[in-house]
Design an enzyme around this catalytic site. Structure first.
Site, PDB file in Angstrom:
ATOM      1  N   GLY A  49      56.670  37.536  36.112  1.00 46.17           N
ATOM      2  CA  GLY A  49      55.739  36.416  36.147  1.00 46.17           C
ATOM      3  C   GLY A  49      56.086  35.259  35.220  1.00 46.17           C
ATOM      4  N   ASP A 105      53.067  35.150  31.394  1.00 45.82           N
ATOM      5  CA  ASP A 105      52.537  34.089  32.252  1.00 45.82           C
ATOM      6  C   ASP A 105      51.043  33.908  32.046  1.00 45.82           C
ATOM      7  OD1 ASP A 105      52.000  36.601  33.348  1.00 45.82           O
ATOM      8  OD2 ASP A 105      52.677  36.094  35.364  1.00 45.82           O
ATOM      9  N   ASP A 108      44.961  38.212  31.383  1.00 51.48           N
ATOM     10  CA  ASP A 108      43.827  38.554  32.253  1.00 51.48           C
ATOM     11  C   ASP A 108      42.967  39.600  31.540  1.00 51.48           C
ATOM     12  OD1 ASP A 108      42.149  38.892  34.414  1.00 51.48           O
ATOM     13  OD2 ASP A 108      43.521  40.192  35.495  1.00 51.48           O
ATOM     14  N   LYS A 136      42.778  33.453  31.193  1.00 51.86           N
ATOM     15  CA  LYS A 136      41.587  33.507  32.048  1.00 51.86           C
ATOM     16  C   LYS A 136      40.338  33.676  31.205  1.00 51.86           C
ATOM     17  CE  LYS A 136      43.419  35.440  36.273  1.00 51.86           C
ATOM     18  NZ  LYS A 136      43.345  36.522  37.280  1.00 51.86           N
ATOM     19  N   PHE A 157      42.221  34.582  40.989  1.00 52.23           N
ATOM     20  CA  PHE A 157      43.597  35.018  41.176  1.00 52.23           C
ATOM     21  C   PHE A 157      44.472  33.822  41.538  1.00 52.23           C
ATOM     22  CE2 PHE A 157      47.240  36.825  43.385  1.00 52.23           C
ATOM     23  CZ  PHE A 157      47.625  37.797  42.473  1.00 52.23           C
ATOM     24  N   VAL A 158      45.487  33.564  40.717  1.00 50.88           N
ATOM     25  CA  VAL A 158      46.349  32.393  40.929  1.00 50.88           C
ATOM     26  C   VAL A 158      47.771  32.804  41.318  1.00 50.88           C
ATOM     27  CG1 VAL A 158      45.049  30.930  39.311  1.00 50.88           C
ATOM     28  CG2 VAL A 158      46.973  32.282  38.467  1.00 50.88           C
ATOM     29  N   ASP A 164      52.989  35.756  41.451  1.00 52.25           N
ATOM     30  CA  ASP A 164      53.129  36.161  42.851  1.00 52.25           C
ATOM     31  C   ASP A 164      51.879  36.784  43.440  1.00 52.25           C
ATOM     32  OD1 ASP A 164      53.246  38.624  41.325  1.00 52.25           O
ATOM     33  OD2 ASP A 164      54.001  39.590  43.139  1.00 52.25           O
ATOM     34  N   ARG A 170      56.113  32.835  44.148  1.00 50.29           N
ATOM     35  CA  ARG A 170      56.605  32.553  42.792  1.00 50.29           C
ATOM     36  C   ARG A 170      57.283  31.185  42.745  1.00 50.29           C
ATOM     37  NH1 ARG A 170      56.154  37.311  39.750  1.00 50.29           N
ATOM     38  NH2 ARG A 170      56.648  39.232  40.854  1.00 50.29           N
TER      39      ARG A 170
END
Ligand code: 5GP
Ligand code: MG
Length: 180
Positions: A49, A105, A108, A136, A157-158, A164, A170
């Site tokens: 990520g 990245d 969460d 987040k 969710f991004v 991905d 990606r």
């Protein structure tokens, strides 16, 4: 750059444009450069990520950097954390006495960074800091300390810019939310 209109058509909306991301990543690079002036940084980057984030960030830091990439996964293909972090630890790489900067990245649940932070602390680095592109806004069991953060985002969710959904998206230059 090519507008990638084909892949972009799968997005419901763009959250952060390529320009937003590049401007913020450049700021983060300057901040890190100031904080680590005169030091060698050992960057531990979580794959896959953080690939694009780390590639863009590190190329703007005018300091010596040793880059170590590690595989970590907790999503296993879905859009919700499985709650279990799988780490691919590297045998034979020492972090003792190093200025370690752990980069991912997105933060969460915080499980991944907490697990890595504990694992790296045990190696007795001289300093250990963490940075993410996205944080987040959500409640967490343990609040992990973030030293560098690009953007605060809502709990959605991004995808894109390295992140991905089932291995895809990606290569999007921006970050966005997928169509339902
Ligand atoms: P945590 O352990 O903090 O729950 O999760 C961190 C990892 O889950 C990140 O390294 C990232 O790979 C993945 N992740 C968390 N949120 C998202 C998201 O919104 N989109 C994508 N594509 N991956 C995410
Ligand atoms: Mg990850």
């Amino acid at each position: 750059m090519n507008a990638l209109t084909g892949v972009l058509s799968d997005l419901d909306r763009v959250l952060l444009s390529a320009d937003d991301i590049h401007a913020r990543v450049a700021d983060m690079a300057k901040q890190i450069e100031r904080d680590y002036a005169g030091k060698l940084i050992t960057v531990v980057a979580l794959m896959d990520g953080a690939l694009f984030f780390v590639a863009d960030l590190l190329r703007q830091i005018d300091l010596p950097i040793r880059l170590v990439t590690l595989g970590a996964s907790s999503y296993h293909g879905g859009t919700q954390s499985s709650g279990q972090v799988k780490l691919q630890w590297l045998a034979g790489v020492s972090f003792t006495g190093e200025h370690v900067l752990l980069l991912d990245d997105i933060l969460d649940t915080g499980l991944t960074l907490t697990a890595l932070h504990e694992r790296l602390s045990a190696e007795a680095p001289a300093t250990l800091r963490t940075g993410v592109l996205l944080n987040k806004k959500r409640p967490r069991a343990q609040d992990s300390t973030l030293d560098y953060c690009g953007f605060e985002i809502e709990d959605e969710f991004v995808v894109g810019y390295g992140m991905d959904y089932q291995g895809r998206f990606r290569n999007l230059p921006c970050i966005g939310i997928l169509k339902p």
